[in-house]
Design an enzyme around this catalytic site. Structure first.
Site, short mmCIF file in Angstrom:
data_model
loop_
_atom_site.label_atom_id
_atom_site.label_comp_id
_atom_site.label_asym_id
_atom_site.label_seq_id
_atom_site.Cartn_x
_atom_site.Cartn_y
_atom_site.Cartn_z
N GLU A 31 0.64 -1.18 0.13
CA GLU A 31 0.05 -0.21 0.22
C GLU A 31 0.91 1.25 0.07
O GLU A 31 0.54 2.32 -0.51
CB GLU A 31 -0.93 -0.06 1.21
CG GLU A 31 -1.96 1.28 1.13
CD GLU A 31 -2.87 1.12 2.05
OE1 GLU A 31 -3.98 2.22 2.48
OE2 GLU A 31 -3.40 -0.15 2.69
N ARG A 87 3.68 1.64 -1.54
CA ARG A 87 4.07 1.88 -2.91
C ARG A 87 2.93 2.51 -3.76
O ARG A 87 3.21 3.33 -4.86
CB ARG A 87 4.72 0.58 -3.67
CG ARG A 87 5.99 0.20 -3.11
CD ARG A 87 6.32 -1.28 -3.35
NE ARG A 87 5.98 -2.05 -2.28
CZ ARG A 87 5.72 -3.41 -2.43
NH1 ARG A 87 5.86 -3.83 -3.75
NH2 ARG A 87 5.33 -3.89 -1.49
#
Length: 274
Positions: free
Chosen positions: A67, A69
């Site tokens: 999440e 990234r």
């Protein structure tokens, strides 16, 4: 969890960020903005080097792992992101999200405690089973879960990094929420260490210290070996701290719980014994 990490064997695809949603079971609710911006700068220069893992849903895809990234890619205005699509049910998706979250080094104590609790709740695991699954001791898991008993204000201070987990566990000795908040404020105002907080509580509540010491000493001196063995067996069976006290032929068995969900878990286990 080897299947989550064998990503070189998976097909990597480019997915539109607009088709991806955060994992509803993600235990982490707060992301460090400064570190998120650092990751965003890296992605802007080098791209997303490690694909995220998603699972398909009715409205696109849910994130299983990655999440940060995903958020950083949104921050720099990317339209797509490399991803690996894995099909899994809700229970598996929740488990992988929690375990990946626990592997992060910057997890604060409250997030760690909440992750253990969610793992127990999602998979109906005992503290012992969680400990074995994650390579930790059961007392360590139990000690972390105690943080969930703290008042909301103090949990928020731990969440923000203003209080440590050690401060939180020490405050629990006060039993009273108002007193806990008063002492927490003193920790902030006067920069008390955990040791200082322990000493201050002992000074103000010597009767608490004496009663606790007497109870522990009495328990150690008087409990027969078979009672201690039964306590350990029950603790392993129910995944929580168990105290057996006897007076002649009568006595009581006490099981600790650390939240409403933990209470419900114990009730379900006890009902299954019928």
């Amino acid at each position: 969890m080897a299947d989550l990490h064998d990503r070189h064997l998976e097909n990597i695809v480019q997915l539109n960020l607009s088709d991806i949603r955060p994992n509803p079971y993600q235990p982490r609710k707060h992301f460090n903005q400064e570190k998120l911006e650092e990751l965003a700068q890296s992605i802007a220069q080098h791209g997303v080097l490690q694909p995220i893992v998603v699972t398909s849903s009715v409205q696109g895809y849910y994130i299983v792992a990655g999440e940060r990234r995903y958020r950083a890619s949104q921050y720099v205005g990317l339209k797509t992101i490399p991803a690996i699509i894995k099909e899994m049910d809700d229970a598996h998706m929740r488990e992988l999200a929690i375990i990946e979250n626990l592997q992060r080094e910057d997890l604060n104590p409250l997030e760690e405690a909440e992750s253990y609790h969610q793992l127990m709740d999602a998979l109906s695991l005992t503290q012992q089973q969680v400990a074995e699954r994650l390579g930790k001791s059961r007392p360590y898991i139990a000690n972390m879960l105690r943080l969930l008993q703290l008042p909301v204000k103090i949990r928020s201070l731990i969440q923000k990094g203003q209080l440590s987990g050690g401060h939180g566990r020490t405050l629990l000795a006060l039993k009273n929420a108002t007193l806990m908040e008063q002492y927490a404020q003193k920790v902030l105002d006067e920069a008390w260490s955990v040791r200082t907080l322990e000493a201050k509580i002992a000074e103000q509540q010597p009767q608490l210290k004496n009663k606790t010491s007497e109870r522990l000493n009495s328990s150690k001196k008087r409990k027969p070996a078979r009672i201690k063995q039964h306590e350990q067996q029950l603790a392993t069976q129910y995944g929580t701290k168990v105290d057996v006290s006897t007076t002649g032929a009568t006595g009581k068995i006490t099981l600790e719980f650390y939240s409403e969900q933990d209470y419900r878990r114990l009730i379900q286990l006890l009902r299954k014994e019928k």
